[in-house]
Scaffold this motif. Structure first.
Motif, short mmCIF file in Angstrom:
data_model
loop_
_atom_site.label_atom_id
_atom_site.label_comp_id
_atom_site.label_asym_id
_atom_site.label_seq_id
_atom_site.Cartn_x
_atom_site.Cartn_y
_atom_site.Cartn_z
N GLY A 62 0.79 -1.22 0.00
CA GLY A 62 0.00 0.00 0.00
C GLY A 62 0.83 1.27 0.00
N SER A 63 2.01 1.23 0.60
CA SER A 63 2.85 2.41 0.71
C SER A 63 3.49 2.82 -0.61
CB SER A 63 3.95 2.18 1.76
OG SER A 63 4.75 1.08 1.41
N VAL A 64 3.51 1.92 -1.60
CA VAL A 64 4.16 2.22 -2.88
C VAL A 64 3.21 2.17 -4.06
CG1 VAL A 64 6.31 1.27 -1.96
CG2 VAL A 64 4.88 -0.14 -3.46
N LYS A 65 2.00 1.71 -3.86
CA LYS A 65 1.05 1.59 -4.96
C LYS A 65 0.79 2.95 -5.59
CE LYS A 65 -3.30 -0.65 -6.20
NZ LYS A 65 -4.46 -1.43 -5.70
N GLY A 66 0.85 2.97 -6.92
CA GLY A 66 0.69 4.21 -7.65
C GLY A 66 1.99 4.92 -7.94
N ARG A 67 3.06 4.54 -7.25
CA ARG A 67 4.38 5.15 -7.46
C ARG A 67 5.39 4.18 -8.08
NH1 ARG A 67 7.29 6.61 -3.24
NH2 ARG A 67 6.31 5.13 -1.78
N PHE A 68 5.28 2.89 -7.74
CA PHE A 68 6.22 1.88 -8.22
C PHE A 68 5.53 0.98 -9.25
CE2 PHE A 68 9.10 1.52 -4.20
CZ PHE A 68 9.28 2.90 -4.21
N THR A 69 6.31 0.46 -10.19
CA THR A 69 5.80 -0.48 -11.19
C THR A 69 6.79 -1.63 -11.34
OG1 THR A 69 4.69 1.30 -12.42
CG2 THR A 69 5.01 -0.80 -13.55
N ILE A 70 6.30 -2.86 -11.19
CA ILE A 70 7.12 -4.05 -11.40
C ILE A 70 6.82 -4.62 -12.78
CG2 ILE A 70 5.45 -5.62 -10.31
CD1 ILE A 70 7.85 -7.22 -9.24
N SER A 71 7.85 -5.10 -13.47
CA SER A 71 7.69 -5.72 -14.78
C SER A 71 8.77 -6.77 -14.96
CB SER A 71 7.74 -4.67 -15.89
OG SER A 71 8.99 -4.01 -15.91
N ARG A 72 8.62 -7.61 -15.99
CA ARG A 72 9.62 -8.63 -16.25
C ARG A 72 9.77 -8.87 -17.74
NH1 ARG A 72 7.74 -13.85 -13.17
NH2 ARG A 72 9.68 -14.67 -14.11
N ASP A 73 10.96 -9.32 -18.11
CA ASP A 73 11.27 -9.71 -19.48
C ASP A 73 11.82 -11.12 -19.39
OD1 ASP A 73 12.29 -10.17 -22.02
OD2 ASP A 73 13.02 -8.13 -22.26
N ASN A 74 10.97 -12.11 -19.66
CA ASN A 74 11.37 -13.50 -19.49
C ASN A 74 12.47 -13.93 -20.47
OD1 ASN A 74 9.59 -13.85 -17.38
ND2 ASN A 74 7.97 -14.74 -18.65
N ALA A 75 12.51 -13.32 -21.64
CA ALA A 75 13.56 -13.65 -22.59
C ALA A 75 14.94 -13.27 -22.06
CB ALA A 75 13.30 -12.95 -23.92
N LYS A 76 14.99 -12.27 -21.18
CA LYS A 76 16.24 -11.81 -20.59
C LYS A 76 16.42 -12.29 -19.15
CE LYS A 76 16.44 -7.60 -23.38
NZ LYS A 76 16.51 -6.12 -23.35
N ASN A 77 15.46 -13.05 -18.62
CA ASN A 77 15.49 -13.49 -17.23
C ASN A 77 15.74 -12.31 -16.28
OD1 ASN A 77 16.90 -16.45 -18.45
ND2 ASN A 77 15.01 -16.43 -17.26
N THR A 78 15.00 -11.24 -16.51
CA THR A 78 15.22 -10.01 -15.76
C THR A 78 13.90 -9.45 -15.28
OG1 THR A 78 17.19 -9.50 -17.06
CG2 THR A 78 16.18 -7.69 -15.85
N VAL A 79 13.89 -8.95 -14.05
CA VAL A 79 12.74 -8.27 -13.47
C VAL A 79 13.16 -6.85 -13.12
CG1 VAL A 79 13.19 -9.07 -11.11
CG2 VAL A 79 10.87 -8.40 -11.78
N TYR A 80 12.23 -5.91 -13.25
CA TYR A 80 12.51 -4.50 -13.03
C TYR A 80 11.58 -3.92 -11.98
CZ TYR A 80 14.55 -5.22 -17.66
OH TYR A 80 15.26 -5.70 -18.74
N LEU A 81 12.04 -2.87 -11.32
CA LEU A 81 11.20 -2.10 -10.42
C LEU A 81 11.42 -0.62 -10.74
CD1 LEU A 81 9.19 -2.28 -8.04
CD2 LEU A 81 11.13 -1.81 -6.53
#
Length: 128
Positions: A62-81
């Motif tokens: 709840g403290s970060v919702k609306g400000r942070f975004t998580i995503s991933r690129d499975n082809a690169k085995n990488t997750v982002y914040l």
């Protein structure tokens, strides 16, 4: 067996942005859920965000919702914040993590107990 390496941390002023990256190698697969956690001195490690194997399901504290975004690129085995509108309260060591039970986990992808493999952490400092 599983290696997770975070990058992208640093020092930023309040209101600024940072993007964290986590590269996975070893015995991890695109079917694994992944998450971001953070910890400050004297506090327990807390979940910040999590994402399913497909990227269709996401969770945010709840403290970060609306400000942070998580995503991933499975082809690169990488997750982002992606972290926007940062507050001094966001100052912490940030860790990425992956589970050890996919694809048939009994708990939800946003349950902290699901995660067993951790990166070394990257420091995020937000000045006021």
């Amino acid at each position: 067996q599983v290696q997770l390496i975070e990058s992208g941390g640093g020092l930023v002023q309040a209101g600024g942005s940072l993007r964290l990256s986590c590269a996975a190698s070893g015995r991890t697969f695109s079917t694994n859920a992944m998450g971001w956690f953070r910890q400050t001195p004297g506090k327990e490690r807390e979940i910040v965000a999590a994402i399913t194997w497909s990227g269709a399901g996401t969770y945010y504290a709840g403290s970060v919702k609306g400000r942070f975004t998580i995503s991933r690129d499975n082809a690169k085995n990488t997750v982002y914040l992606q972290m926007n509108s940062l507050h001094p309260e966001d100052t912490a060591i940030y860790y990425c993590a992956t589970d050890a039970c996919s694809p048939n986990c009994p708990m939800a992808y946003y349950s902290p107990t699901r995660y067993h493999y951790w990166g070394q952490g990257t420091q995020v400092t937000v000045s006021s």
